[in-house]
Design an enzyme around this catalytic site. Structure first.
Site, PDB file in Angstrom:
ATOM      1  N   PRO A 239      -3.845 -59.572   3.045  1.00 45.55           N
ATOM      2  CA  PRO A 239      -3.384 -59.258   1.682  1.00 45.55           C
ATOM      3  C   PRO A 239      -4.470 -59.483   0.629  1.00 45.55           C
ATOM      4  O   PRO A 239      -4.391 -58.931  -0.454  1.00 45.55           O
ATOM      5  CB  PRO A 239      -2.202 -60.215   1.455  1.00 45.55           C
ATOM      6  CG  PRO A 239      -2.228 -61.190   2.561  1.00 45.55           C
ATOM      7  CD  PRO A 239      -3.110 -60.680   3.656  1.00 45.55           C
ATOM      8  N   ASP A 297     -14.065 -55.504   7.426  1.00 50.13           N
ATOM      9  CA  ASP A 297     -14.563 -55.702   8.786  1.00 50.13           C
ATOM     10  C   ASP A 297     -14.284 -57.111   9.327  1.00 50.13           C
ATOM     11  O   ASP A 297     -14.449 -57.362  10.517  1.00 50.13           O
ATOM     12  CB  ASP A 297     -16.074 -55.425   8.826  1.00 50.13           C
ATOM     13  CG  ASP A 297     -16.365 -53.955   8.542  1.00 50.13           C
ATOM     14  OD1 ASP A 297     -15.672 -53.101   9.125  1.00 50.13           O
ATOM     15  OD2 ASP A 297     -17.254 -53.667   7.719  1.00 50.13           O
ATOM     16  N   GLY A 330     -15.666 -54.067   2.808  1.00 55.05           N
ATOM     17  CA  GLY A 330     -16.636 -53.537   3.758  1.00 55.05           C
ATOM     18  C   GLY A 330     -15.880 -52.904   4.912  1.00 55.05           C
ATOM     19  O   GLY A 330     -15.145 -53.587   5.609  1.00 55.05           O
ATOM     20  N   ASP A 592     -21.351 -59.851  11.669  1.00 49.65           N
ATOM     21  CA  ASP A 592     -20.231 -58.987  11.237  1.00 49.65           C
ATOM     22  C   ASP A 592     -19.754 -59.379   9.827  1.00 49.65           C
ATOM     23  O   ASP A 592     -18.558 -59.337   9.514  1.00 49.65           O
ATOM     24  CB  ASP A 592     -19.062 -59.068  12.227  1.00 49.65           C
ATOM     25  CG  ASP A 592     -19.414 -58.487  13.588  1.00 49.65           C
ATOM     26  OD1 ASP A 592     -20.558 -58.028  13.774  1.00 49.65           O
ATOM     27  OD2 ASP A 592     -18.543 -58.480  14.479  1.00 49.65           O
TER      28      ASP A 592
HETATM   29  N1  LIG Z   1      -4.487 -65.187   3.583  1.00 52.75           N
HETATM   30  C1  LIG Z   1      -5.794 -65.405   3.575  1.00 52.75           C
HETATM   31  N2  LIG Z   1      -6.333 -66.368   2.810  1.00 52.75           N
HETATM   32  C2  LIG Z   1      -7.659 -66.583   2.795  1.00 52.75           C
HETATM   33  N3  LIG Z   1      -8.540 -65.877   3.514  1.00 52.75           N
HETATM   34  C3  LIG Z   1      -8.074 -64.893   4.289  1.00 52.75           C
HETATM   35  C4  LIG Z   1      -6.685 -64.599   4.357  1.00 52.75           C
HETATM   36  N4  LIG Z   1      -6.505 -63.567   5.208  1.00 52.75           N
HETATM   37  C5  LIG Z   1      -7.723 -63.257   5.668  1.00 52.75           C
HETATM   38  N5  LIG Z   1      -8.672 -64.040   5.119  1.00 52.75           N
HETATM   39  C6  LIG Z   1     -10.137 -63.980   5.342  1.00 52.75           C
HETATM   40  O1  LIG Z   1     -10.703 -62.985   4.506  1.00 52.75           O
HETATM   41  C7  LIG Z   1     -11.973 -62.630   5.037  1.00 52.75           C
HETATM   42  C8  LIG Z   1     -12.347 -61.199   4.684  1.00 52.75           C
HETATM   43  O2  LIG Z   1     -11.477 -60.305   5.253  1.00 52.75           O
HETATM   44  P1  LIG Z   1     -11.672 -58.723   5.208  1.00 52.75           P
HETATM   45  O3  LIG Z   1     -12.935 -58.355   5.878  1.00 52.75           O
HETATM   46  O4  LIG Z   1     -10.438 -58.124   5.681  1.00 52.75           O
HETATM   47  O5  LIG Z   1     -11.729 -58.405   3.650  1.00 52.75           O
HETATM   48  P2  LIG Z   1     -12.771 -57.718   2.688  1.00 52.75           P
HETATM   49  O6  LIG Z   1     -12.065 -57.240   1.503  1.00 52.75           O
HETATM   50  O7  LIG Z   1     -13.607 -56.687   3.347  1.00 52.75           O
HETATM   51  O8  LIG Z   1     -13.633 -58.942   2.319  1.00 52.75           O
HETATM   52  P3  LIG Z   1     -15.146 -59.214   2.575  1.00 52.75           P
HETATM   53  O9  LIG Z   1     -15.846 -58.518   1.485  1.00 52.75           O
HETATM   54  O10 LIG Z   1     -15.215 -60.717   2.538  1.00 52.75           O
HETATM   55  O11 LIG Z   1     -15.484 -58.678   3.946  1.00 52.75           O
HETATM   56  C9  LIG Z   1     -11.884 -62.953   6.521  1.00 52.75           C
HETATM   57  O12 LIG Z   1     -12.872 -63.922   6.819  1.00 52.75           O
HETATM   58  C10 LIG Z   1     -10.491 -63.551   6.720  1.00 52.75           C
HETATM   59  O13 LIG Z   1     -10.479 -64.659   7.598  1.00 52.75           O
END
Ligand SMILES: Nc1ncnc2c1ncn2[C@@H]1O[C@H](COP(=O)(O)OP(=O)(O)OP(=O)(O)O)[C@@H](O)[C@H]1O
Length: 627
Positions: A239, A297, A330, A592
């Protein structure tokens, strides 16, 4: 809304050819309309292009439902579903129809499927369990808002359709659902057709000519050639992904396509960082054939590592495909595998994709290798890019540009990241690399993880057996065994003698050390243009601080085209394994996109370990061949 008099169509080898004799089909609001001719071609043929642009499409708002000329085809790669329609005779008193005159019957879905839809993710054996309230099933029963995208025949209009009551044996009333571009997205659309001819195949096969089910089956067969129908998908939504937009993106853009394609969907929301590792580790894998990460990712990385930590990891990697619906910041996996950064197009690609095995990379570092080594599907990096990727989190509000700024800042400051690097090469020189690429680029056919000739509706790949007590997939060379998970080069052993130590003049001045398996590492950053899904190698790119700024600038500016690897100052090789030993006191690795400790890192390729979904069974075309 008015149904045209004869909404007729025939099946061709390419799709469903509309042969309507009257005009008007639908207007911009998706309603059937008078006075204009029908053509689906101009919008339907855009699919291929639309998925390639990084935002997922270049269509004008009005393109989607523009009226289209007659004699045009809805191509099979756009068709999501087909159902035969039965006219309920009881409602035909005095030539009048009730408001629900048609009863749709989806030949492709079984009652068994309905059962699956209502199960929750919770399983007694699973600890910890996602709370039932966090898991939602989506199905046709709770459809997306269809006000503008669902074309239905009104009761009055069915007077015009009455000729269908006297349908001939070779005429079939079929409800077709297909994908059309709308704005920047692709949305499902329905159309009721009287199919009064069938394709050559059916004409030579009287069995399928006689029944509507046969026609529906033929449409579905061709629409899902080489892909699995009615996928059972666990969607994991972060989320917080994509600056908090992931859930909305999934529900509004991806979900309608998946639901209308007959997929069974359950949703789990991540509640804490790394929750997706636990979800994948504890999942009842018998329920799903696909895990779709509606995220960036980070979640696919966690899912792959969660599956890896299961005692039944071999079964898990044989059973489940891991894919991404691009809802994060990403989305390299979706851009590389689905060829799009748009969740609706990615959903369409998901349902139409070919299941393919891709290589992973196994990372070991002293602080965690005795517990679980980490599997990486995308990349590992050290130096300028690692620092810029992770250490610019505080300016996350700037979006992806923060990364580019960080890289440029560090490079122009002349920062270097001394280290020692040992490599096992597969193709060291750029010439050898090109030969390797050309030899391997079309080898994906051998990597099909899904037997295209097997019954696509059978979800029991692992359970069904043949006479020799082996499943069809077990007999496939792509079926994994425990041996596939064994490391060839454990970090506890000395560096093997056939690994080369890289020139320390270079590694003491290193700026960028980047290894990867997918062509795109981010939108507009084609860092590994020669990456192939299952060639058994990792792409390595290195630059050093001896490259003058005047040369470094064009290198950085060509990352979007991928031509940086051609520059003589840039090292570009295909490798099987490496060990990197940092000499700096502070810093990090990025694996990653995740922060990893600054310790010696050893990585080896793990051939064809992960099932995923690739559009046309291959990565997005990087044009490396013609560079
Ligand atoms: N409920 C949550 N609270 C805090 N962190 C979370 C939660 N759910 C997922 N995460 C963490 O968020 C991180 C990023 O996830 P994701 O790659 O889906 O998002 P993103 O928008 O692409 O963010 P990023 O730019 O950090 O890659 C992951 O390391 C994951 O463990």
């Amino acid at each position: 809304m008015a149904v045209q008099k004869k909404l007729r169509a025939i099946l061709t080898d390419e799709g469903v050819l509309i042969k309507s004799q009257s005009h008007h089909m639908f207007n911009k609001h998706g309603q059937l309309r008078n006075g204009d001719s029908l053509s689906l071609l101009s919008c339907l043929s855009c699919l291929d292009d639309g998925t390639l642009s990084s935002d997922g499409g270049s269509f004008d708002e009005d393109d989607s439902l523009e009226l289209l000329p007659l004699n045009t085809t809805i191509p099979f790669n756009r068709i999501l579903n087909a159902k035969r329609l039965n006219i309920d005779q009881r409602r035909l008193n005095n030539g009048k129809f009730s408001s629900d005159p048609f009863q749709a019957e989806n030949v492709s879905s079984s009652s068994e499927n309905d059962e699956v839809e209502n199960r929750s993710l919770s399983n007694d054996k699973v600890q910890p369990q996602p709370a039932a309230s966090d898991v939602h099933s989506l199905s046709n029963k709770n459809k997306w808002d269809s006000k503008t995208s669902n074309i239905e025949a009104s009761p009055d209009s069915l007077h015009d359709a009455i000729p269908t009551l006297g349908m001939k044996d070779n005429q079939h009333l079929i409800e077709l659902t297909f994908a059309v571009p709308k704005g920047h997205d692709v949305v499902p659309q329905k159309l009721t057709l009287l199919i009064d001819h069938v394709s050559k195949k059916s004409r030579t096969n009287p069995k399928s000519e006689l029944t509507s089910s046969g026609v529906v089956e033929e449409i579905l067969e061709k629409s899902y050639e080489n892909s699995r129908r009615n996928r059972s998908i666990l969607v994991i939504i972060n989320p917080h992904g994509g600056k908090g937009t992931a859930k909305t993106l999934f529900l509004t853009k991806a979900s309608p396509i998946l639901v209308e394609s007959g997929c069974k969907i359950e949703i789990a929301y991540t509640k804490y960082a790394r929750h997706a590792i636990d979800i994948a580790r504890d999942l009842d894998i018998s329920k799903y054939d696909t895990i779709a990460c509606a995220s960036g990712d980070g979640i696919p990385y966690e899912v792959i590592n969660g599956l890896f930590r299961r005692p039944d990891r071999v079964d898990a990697f044989n059973k489940v495909a891991v894919t991404q619906l691009p809802c994060g910041s990403g989305n390299a996996m979706s851009i590389s595998c689905h060829w799009t950064n748009n969740p609706s197009y990615a959903a369409l690609c998901l349902v139409k994709s070919i299941e393919t095995r891709i290589d992973l990379m196994c990372c070991s570092q002293p602080s965690y290798m005795n517990e679980w080594p980490r599997l990486s599907f995308l990349s590992q990096t050290y130096g300028v890019i690692a620092e810029s990727d992770i250490n610019t989190e505080f300016i996350r509000w700037m979006g992806p540009i923060r990364f580019n700024l960080g890289v440029a800042f560090n490079i122009f400051q002349g920062r270097k990241y001394p280290c020692e690097v040992f490599v096992k090469y597969a193709a060291k020189s750029k010439k050898e690399l090109k030969v390797h690429f050309l030899e391997n680029k079309d080898k994906n056919k051998g990597c099909l993880a899904f037997e295209s000739n097997s019954n696509p509706n059978s979800s029991s790949d692992i359970l069904s057996t043949n006479n020799n007590n082996k499943t069809k997939n077990e007999l496939s060379p792509n079926f994994l065994t425990g041996d596939n998970f064994k490391l060839k080069y454990p970090m506890t052993e000395p560096v093997p003698s056939d690994w080369e130590k890289m020139d320390s003049e270079l590694t003491d001045n290193l700026t960028i050390f980047y290894t990867g398996k997918m062509p795109y590492i981010a939108k507009d950053t084609k860092f590994f243009p020669a990456a192939l899904p299952a060639d058994g190698t990792i792409d390595l790119v290195i630059t050093d601080a001896r490259i003058p700024v005047t040369k470094m600038t064009p290198i950085l500016l060509s990352l979007d085209k991928g031509s940086h690897v051609l520059e003589p100052e840039v090292i570009h090789s295909k490798i099987l394994a490496y060990k990197i030993i940092p000499k700096v006191k502070s810093g990090l690795f990025s694996v990653d996109g995740e922060k990893f400790p600054l310790e010696p890192l050893q990585v080896e390729v793990m051939p064809m370990l992960c099932k995923t979904l690739l559009r046309n069974g291959r990565y997005i075309d990087t044009e490396f061949e013609s560079m």
